[in-house]
Motif scaffolding. Structure first.
Motif, PDB file in Angstrom:
ATOM      1  N   LEU A   1       1.323  19.095  15.127  1.00 15.56           N
ATOM      2  CA  LEU A   1       2.380  18.638  14.223  1.00 15.56           C
ATOM      3  C   LEU A   1       3.773  18.954  14.748  1.00 15.56           C
ATOM      4  O   LEU A   1       4.741  18.272  14.439  1.00 15.56           O
TER       5      LEU A   1
ATOM      6  N   TYR B   1       5.718  19.483   9.351  1.00  8.44           N
ATOM      7  CA  TYR B   1       6.412  18.541   8.469  1.00  8.44           C
ATOM      8  C   TYR B   1       5.769  18.663   7.095  1.00  8.44           C
ATOM      9  O   TYR B   1       4.615  18.257   6.904  1.00  8.44           O
TER      10      TYR B   1
ATOM     11  N   TRP C   1      -1.333  20.251   2.455  1.00  5.25           N
ATOM     12  CA  TRP C   1      -1.828  19.362   3.522  1.00  5.25           C
ATOM     13  C   TRP C   1      -1.124  19.492   4.874  1.00  5.25           C
ATOM     14  O   TRP C   1      -1.757  19.225   5.906  1.00  5.25           O
TER      15      TRP C   1
ATOM     16  N   MET D   1     -11.101  17.463  11.681  1.00  9.69           N
ATOM     17  CA  MET D   1      -9.809  18.038  12.061  1.00  9.69           C
ATOM     18  C   MET D   1      -9.666  19.488  11.571  1.00  9.69           C
ATOM     19  O   MET D   1      -8.624  19.874  11.037  1.00  9.69           O
TER      20      MET D   1
ATOM     21  N   ASN E   1      -4.346  22.896   8.291  1.00 12.78           N
ATOM     22  CA  ASN E   1      -3.542  22.302   7.209  1.00 12.78           C
ATOM     23  C   ASN E   1      -3.293  23.381   6.154  1.00 12.78           C
ATOM     24  O   ASN E   1      -4.193  24.161   5.846  1.00 12.78           O
TER      25      ASN E   1
ATOM     26  N   ALA F   1      -9.555  10.038   8.764  1.00 11.47           N
ATOM     27  CA  ALA F   1      -8.384  10.766   8.232  1.00 11.47           C
ATOM     28  C   ALA F   1      -7.150   9.880   8.298  1.00 11.47           C
ATOM     29  O   ALA F   1      -6.271   9.928   7.421  1.00 11.47           O
TER      30      ALA F   1
ATOM     31  N   TYR G   1      -3.942   9.749   5.825  1.00 10.18           N
ATOM     32  CA  TYR G   1      -2.642  10.370   6.099  1.00 10.18           C
ATOM     33  C   TYR G   1      -1.604   9.338   6.523  1.00 10.18           C
ATOM     34  O   TYR G   1      -1.937   8.213   6.850  1.00 10.18           O
ATOM     35  N   GLU G   2      -0.375   9.757   6.445  1.00 13.50           N
ATOM     36  CA  GLU G   2       0.757   8.899   6.805  1.00 13.50           C
ATOM     37  C   GLU G   2       0.803   7.634   5.965  1.00 13.50           C
ATOM     38  O   GLU G   2       1.144   6.555   6.443  1.00 13.50           O
TER      39      GLU G   2
ATOM     40  N   GLU H   1      -1.521   6.345   2.378  1.00 12.46           N
ATOM     41  CA  GLU H   1      -2.883   5.898   2.087  1.00 12.46           C
ATOM     42  C   GLU H   1      -2.909   4.369   2.266  1.00 12.46           C
ATOM     43  O   GLU H   1      -1.969   3.678   1.853  1.00 12.46           O
TER      44      GLU H   1
ATOM     45  N   VAL I   1      -2.003   1.783  -0.449  1.00 16.20           N
ATOM     46  CA  VAL I   1      -0.583   1.861  -0.802  1.00 16.20           C
ATOM     47  C   VAL I   1       0.251   1.136   0.272  1.00 16.20           C
ATOM     48  O   VAL I   1       1.221   0.426  -0.046  1.00 16.20           O
TER      49      VAL I   1
HETATM   50  C1  LIG Z   1      -6.006  15.043   7.650  1.00 12.52           C
HETATM   51  C2  LIG Z   1      -4.751  14.948   6.852  1.00 12.52           C
HETATM   52  C3  LIG Z   1      -3.568  15.418   7.387  1.00 12.52           C
HETATM   53  C4  LIG Z   1      -2.390  15.390   6.655  1.00 12.52           C
HETATM   54  N1  LIG Z   1      -1.244  15.898   7.178  1.00 12.52           N
HETATM   55  C5  LIG Z   1      -0.121  15.949   6.443  1.00 12.52           C
HETATM   56  C6  LIG Z   1       1.072  16.531   6.965  1.00 12.52           C
HETATM   57  O1  LIG Z   1       1.106  16.996   8.099  1.00 12.52           O
HETATM   58  N2  LIG Z   1       2.177  16.575   6.181  1.00 12.52           N
HETATM   59  C7  LIG Z   1       2.168  16.078   4.917  1.00 12.52           C
HETATM   60  O2  LIG Z   1       3.197  16.161   4.259  1.00 12.52           O
HETATM   61  N3  LIG Z   1       1.072  15.467   4.416  1.00 12.52           N
HETATM   62  C8  LIG Z   1      -0.076  15.410   5.131  1.00 12.52           C
HETATM   63  N4  LIG Z   1      -1.205  14.806   4.621  1.00 12.52           N
HETATM   64  C9  LIG Z   1      -1.186  14.253   3.272  1.00 12.52           C
HETATM   65  C10 LIG Z   1      -1.245  12.739   3.231  1.00 12.52           C
HETATM   66  O3  LIG Z   1      -0.074  12.177   3.700  1.00 12.52           O
HETATM   67  C11 LIG Z   1      -1.561  12.274   1.807  1.00 12.52           C
HETATM   68  O4  LIG Z   1      -2.842  12.746   1.476  1.00 12.52           O
HETATM   69  C12 LIG Z   1      -1.484  10.771   1.695  1.00 12.52           C
HETATM   70  O5  LIG Z   1      -0.165  10.318   1.811  1.00 12.52           O
HETATM   71  C13 LIG Z   1      -2.105  10.250   0.381  1.00 12.52           C
HETATM   72  O6  LIG Z   1      -1.525  10.847  -0.720  1.00 12.52           O
HETATM   73  P1  LIG Z   1      -2.401  11.525  -1.877  1.00 12.52           P
HETATM   74  O7  LIG Z   1      -3.298  12.500  -1.227  1.00 12.52           O
HETATM   75  O8  LIG Z   1      -1.452  12.003  -2.896  1.00 12.52           O
HETATM   76  O9  LIG Z   1      -3.280  10.383  -2.468  1.00 12.52           O
HETATM   77  P2  LIG Z   1      -3.050   9.600  -3.842  1.00 12.52           P
HETATM   78  O10 LIG Z   1      -1.768   8.872  -3.769  1.00 12.52           O
HETATM   79  O11 LIG Z   1      -3.247  10.494  -4.995  1.00 12.52           O
HETATM   80  O12 LIG Z   1      -4.231   8.558  -3.766  1.00 12.52           O
HETATM   81  C14 LIG Z   1      -5.399   8.573  -4.592  1.00 12.52           C
HETATM   82  C15 LIG Z   1      -5.829   7.130  -4.873  1.00 12.52           C
HETATM   83  O13 LIG Z   1      -4.838   6.492  -5.651  1.00 12.52           O
HETATM   84  C16 LIG Z   1      -4.479   5.243  -5.092  1.00 12.52           C
HETATM   85  N5  LIG Z   1      -3.063   4.954  -5.367  1.00 12.52           N
HETATM   86  C17 LIG Z   1      -2.015   5.795  -5.366  1.00 12.52           C
HETATM   87  N6  LIG Z   1      -0.881   5.164  -5.613  1.00 12.52           N
HETATM   88  C18 LIG Z   1      -1.194   3.864  -5.787  1.00 12.52           C
HETATM   89  C19 LIG Z   1      -0.440   2.689  -6.053  1.00 12.52           C
HETATM   90  N7  LIG Z   1       0.903   2.723  -6.164  1.00 12.52           N
HETATM   91  N8  LIG Z   1      -1.086   1.527  -6.166  1.00 12.52           N
HETATM   92  C20 LIG Z   1      -2.433   1.473  -6.010  1.00 12.52           C
HETATM   93  N9  LIG Z   1      -3.197   2.536  -5.743  1.00 12.52           N
HETATM   94  C21 LIG Z   1      -2.588   3.734  -5.636  1.00 12.52           C
HETATM   95  C22 LIG Z   1      -4.733   5.404  -3.593  1.00 12.52           C
HETATM   96  O14 LIG Z   1      -4.978   4.147  -2.985  1.00 12.52           O
HETATM   97  C23 LIG Z   1      -5.979   6.282  -3.602  1.00 12.52           C
HETATM   98  O15 LIG Z   1      -7.129   5.470  -3.741  1.00 12.52           O
HETATM   99  C24 LIG Z   1      -2.395  14.834   5.351  1.00 12.52           C
HETATM  100  C25 LIG Z   1      -3.596  14.331   4.807  1.00 12.52           C
HETATM  101  C26 LIG Z   1      -4.757  14.392   5.539  1.00 12.52           C
HETATM  102  C27 LIG Z   1      -6.028  13.866   4.941  1.00 12.52           C
END
Ligand SMILES: Cc1cc2nc3c(=O)[nH]c(=O)nc-3n(C[C@H](O)[C@H](O)[C@H](O)COP(=O)(O)OP(=O)(O)OC[C@H]3O[C@@H](n4cnc5c(N)ncnc54)[C@H](O)[C@@H]3O)c2cc1C
Ligand SMILES: CCCCCCCC/C=C\CCCCCCCCCCCCC/C=C/C(=O)SCCNC(=O)CCNC(=O)[C@H](O)C(C)(C)COP(=O)(O)OP(=O)(O)OC[C@H]1O[C@@H](n2cnc3c(N)ncnc32)[C@H](O)[C@@H]1OP(=O)(O)O
Length: 659
Positions: free
Chosen positions: A113, A147, A187, A243, A248, A427, A431-432, A434, A437
């Motif tokens: 990272l 980050y 995360w 990973m 994380n 993954a 990440y980056e 979903e 979205v």
């Molecule tokens: C391996 C890994 C590494 C990561 N590394 C980092 C990192 O270094 N730094 C960091 O900051 N983050 C990190 N993340 C976090 C990652 O960016 C988030 O998990 C990701 O952006 C999804 O957000 P969430 O987990 O809140 O999912 P949610 O948004 O809660 O998603 C849950 C469900 O809701 C749906 N959903 C949500 N909003 C909407 C919408 N508007 N319309 C329709 N459907 C919707 C999604 O499609 C999904 O099915 C990491 C995640 C993973 C798995």
């Protein structure tokens, strides 16, 4: 006396009489002959170091020991940077990604990272002065960063992030706070145990007003003792699907004060008296994510190449069942069903790479013009990076799983390397951004372009409607037109659905939500069009020998037909496709499977992936699959004694208990 090198006879046969120059394809994928030479020198330099080899397979270590071991190797790699035969950036790119780096750090690099997001965030969000203060330290690894954006309660909806940074004009400091449990960062990679600094995304409050999320440079741990600083609550979030050595982490703030100058102020500023100065574009603070979305497309493609190479070589070594009654068992690759599993992903690796190359070029062009204050290319870059990240990651994850299944039971072994490859690729779906979205972000751009008749280069086809007869032409160029018609048609269907919902009395946001299925389909069609166009155009524009062009053209044709057959409903609906056209495409598809089949091993050989990078007894160059599987089993701690002590403790009493 030279030692004879074993080569499985079936693989040897596959490699005979290759009609094209494999090295030419290798150079094409590397971006030139010199690049291939440089990559190979780098690989030899890294992979010949005994200290970077695993004493036992990672699977047998505890969670904490895995982390410690990978951190040891990661640090050693950094010590080797200075003497690398390749350039620094080239070496870092190779070490952080799914290629060379994964040969050493199989479940993630604990300092990835720092390079993939922390340094890019400093470069993209920091002023010249801020860069002068921190970048050199970061390059020299005097500090290691991450980050930190996602929180326990919010990942997607950035406006919902809760971490607060409130400006205090008296002390000229920001006060960082996590007002609730859900406000904890959750995360970020490297955050758990490795990083001592972070770029933290927090809601900026000044003069009593929230100005939205902004990046802050925050020290998390003491530079000497590595103890968390006062008010910093930090730890690791635990084991994951994959990973597992990326540590994380979680992070909370209890009224942590940082100087005003630690707001990264390239795009927006807070003056000493607390006055907020807006950025030219409110989404500029999202720039680090755009960069990673672009590189993720390249990374998942490398992972897919690994999976396809393992599955293809194995399928030519593996003999099973009976094809012709009474004959020797055939190589499983000779079953058309197996070719249908493996040749589309093989072809996809080329399509994805060529599309990712185009995206990389757009990223650089857009970034250069944004540095000059010109934001015109930003919407197109955002739309395309979301589209390709979502498409490449989701398709690659499905293809990797198909490759695993194509190897039968042996594909289920950890040592096959499929679980790790899948863990990494899947993954990237999350990440980056979903993927669902991101698809909806793309759809927003497409609908806007179509309605307002204005948009960037990648969506021009939605403005300049195609003229001329709408017949079905099944040449590659003709097929691209079909994809274009589908992309336009599905956007129109989504728009009609939106209008229909409005007529029903839905408010705009409800109308949008109730059209999501159509909107996502439209976005996916747009992304597929981009890949297909990139594949066809890149081959047309490249200087390749006739034999290489011939095999790559076959792969291209196979791939673009495969997606039509997979989504034929869309083509019936929007591209005038008739039953006869579909049947014609189907027979072309199976002809192509048969035509490409004899070259499958030669094509994966041309990826030039060393055995250490493949990391699988099923995919090694020599095809010595069974011996290697046995050697892997011998490493199991359960095989170190004939009778394990648990027998005496548990099983023997049970056996003697006469239940
Ligand atoms: C391996 C890994 C590494 C990561 N590394 C980092 C990192 O270094 N730094 C960091 O900051 N983050 C990190 N993340 C976090 C990652 O960016 C988030 O998990 C990701 O952006 C999804 O957000 P969430 O987990 O809140 O999912 P949610 O948004 O809660 O998603 C849950 C469900 O809701 C749906 N959903 C949500 N909003 C909407 C919408 N508007 N319309 C329709 N459907 C919707 C999604 O499609 C999904 O099915 C990491 C995640 C993973 C798995
Ligand atoms: C010497 C050293 C040098 C350094 C060398 C470095 C070398 C190494 C470099 C590379 C190595 C390569 C190897 C690669 C390895 C790769 C992987 C390995 C490591 C794994 C790392 C994993 C790390 C993971 C990190 C993360 O996950 S970070 C967290 C990511 N989070 C998200 O992505 C959140 C998703 N959500 C959003 O993006 C947004 O909230 C949203 C969904 C887009 C909506 O945002 P919101 O603010 O609510 O928007 P709206 O108000 O609705 O407005 C929409 C509006 O804005 C436009 N928009 C949105 N986003 C952007 C954007 N980014 N850019 C431009 N515009 C944007 C959108 O189009 C709308 O516009 P309109 O209103 O005009 O329609």
């Amino acid at each position: 006396m030279t030692k004879e090198i074993y080569e499985n006879p079936d693989l040897k046969k596959e490699r005979q009489n290759c009609p094209f120059n494999k090295e030419e394809i290798t150079n094409f994928l590397d971006g030139g002959k010199e690049k291939t030479t440089e990559r190979r020198q780098l690989e030899t330099y890294i992979l010949s170091d005994e200290q970077l080899k695993d004493a036992v397979p990672m699977e047998y270590l505890s969670h904490a020991d895995k982390y410690a071991e990978e951190l040891r190797k990661s640090c050693l790699l950094m010590h080797k940077l200075a003497d690398s035969p390749a350039g620094q950036v080239q070496t870092l790119r190779a070490l952080m990604g799914a290629g060379l780096g994964s040969a050493i750090l199989k479940e993630g690099n604990p300092i990835a990272l720092h390079y993939v997001m922390f340094i890019p965030a400093l470069m993209g969000q920091g002023t010249v002065e801020q860069q002068a203060k921190w970048l050199e330290k970061a390059y020299n690894l005097n500090i290691i960063g991450t980050y930190a954006q996602t929180e326990l309660g919010h990942g997607t909806f950035l406006r919902g992030l809760e971490t607060k940074a409130t400006y205090d004009p008296v002390t000229k400091e920001f006060v960082l706070e996590s007002p609730s449990l859900t406000a904890y960062k959750w995360w970020p990679g490297s955050l758990g145990k490795t990083a001592n600094y972070a770029v933290v995304m927090a809601q900026l409050y000044t003069k009593g007003k929230c100005e939205g999320i902004h990046p802050f440079m925050v020290q998390l741990r003491d530079e000497e003792t590595h103890e968390p600083l006062p008010g910093i609550l930090v730890g690791e979030i635990g084991p994951k699907l994959g990973m597992n050595t990326n540590d994380n982490g979680y992070l909370g703030f209890d009224k942590v004060r940082i100087p005003r100058e630690q707001l990264l102020m390239k795009h927006s500023q807070v003056l000493e008296d607390g006055t907020y100065v807006k950025p030219t574009n409110s989404k500029l603070s999202y720039g680090t994510m755009v960069f990673v979305r672009v590189v993720v497309c390249q990374d998942v493609t490398v992972n897919l190449r690994k999976a396809v190479t393992i599955a293809t070589r194995y399928s030519c070594v593996r003999r099973q069942s009976e094809l012709k009654p009474g004959d020797r068992e055939p190589q499983v690759m000779d079953y058309q069903a197996q070719q249908h599993k493996l040749l589309p992903p093989l072809a996809a690796t080329f399509g994805f790479q060529l599309a990712a190359d185009h995206l990389w070029n757009l990223y650089n062009t857009a970034n250069n013009s944004m540095e000059q204050g010109d934001m015109e290319l930003l919407p197109d870059l955002h739309g395309l990076s979301c589209a390709l990240k979502a498409l490449c990651s989701s398709e690659a994850a499905n293809f990797v799983e198909t490759c695993r299944q194509s190897c039968g039971g042996h594909g289920y072994m950890s040592c096959s390397n499929f679980p790790r490859i899948y863990g990494q690729v899947t993954a990237a779906i999350t990440y980056e951004g979903e993927n669902t979205v991101l698809w909806l972000q793309v759809a927003r751009y497409l609908v806007k372009t179509r309605k307002e008749k204005s948009g960037g280069l990648s969506v021009k086809y939605l403005i300049d409607e195609e003229k001329g007869p709408r017949t079905v032409d099944t040449t590659p160029e003709g097929i691209v037109k079909l994809y274009r018609r589908v992309a336009v048609g599905l956007v129109d269907i989504a728009i009609a659905e939106l209008e229909n919902n409005s007529r029903k009395g839905y408010a705009p946001h409800d109308a949008w939500n109730h059209a999501a299925v159509h909107l996502i389909k439209a976005a996916q069609a747009h992304a597929r069009l981009f890949v297909v166009e990139s594949f066809v155009d890149s081959l047309k524009g490249s200087r390749l020998s006739a034999p290489v062009r011939a095999i790559l053209s076959q792969l291209c044709e196979l791939f673009i037909i495969y997606w039509i057959l997979d989504r034929s409903g869309d083509f019936f609906l929007c591209a005038n496709l008739k039953k006869e056209d579909l049947l014609q495409l189907n027979s072309k598809y199976v002809q192509l499977l048969a035509a490409i089949r004899p070259q499958a091993v030669n094509i994966v050989d041309s990826f030039d992936l060393r055995d250490e990078i493949l990391g699988s007894p099923l995919g090694c160059w020599d095809g010595n699959v069974y011996q290697r599987l046995f050697d892997e089993a011998a490493k199991s701690p359960l095989n170190q004694k004939n009778v394990h002590e648990s027998f005496h403790k548990y099983l023997k009493p049970l056996l003697k208990s006469n239940l």
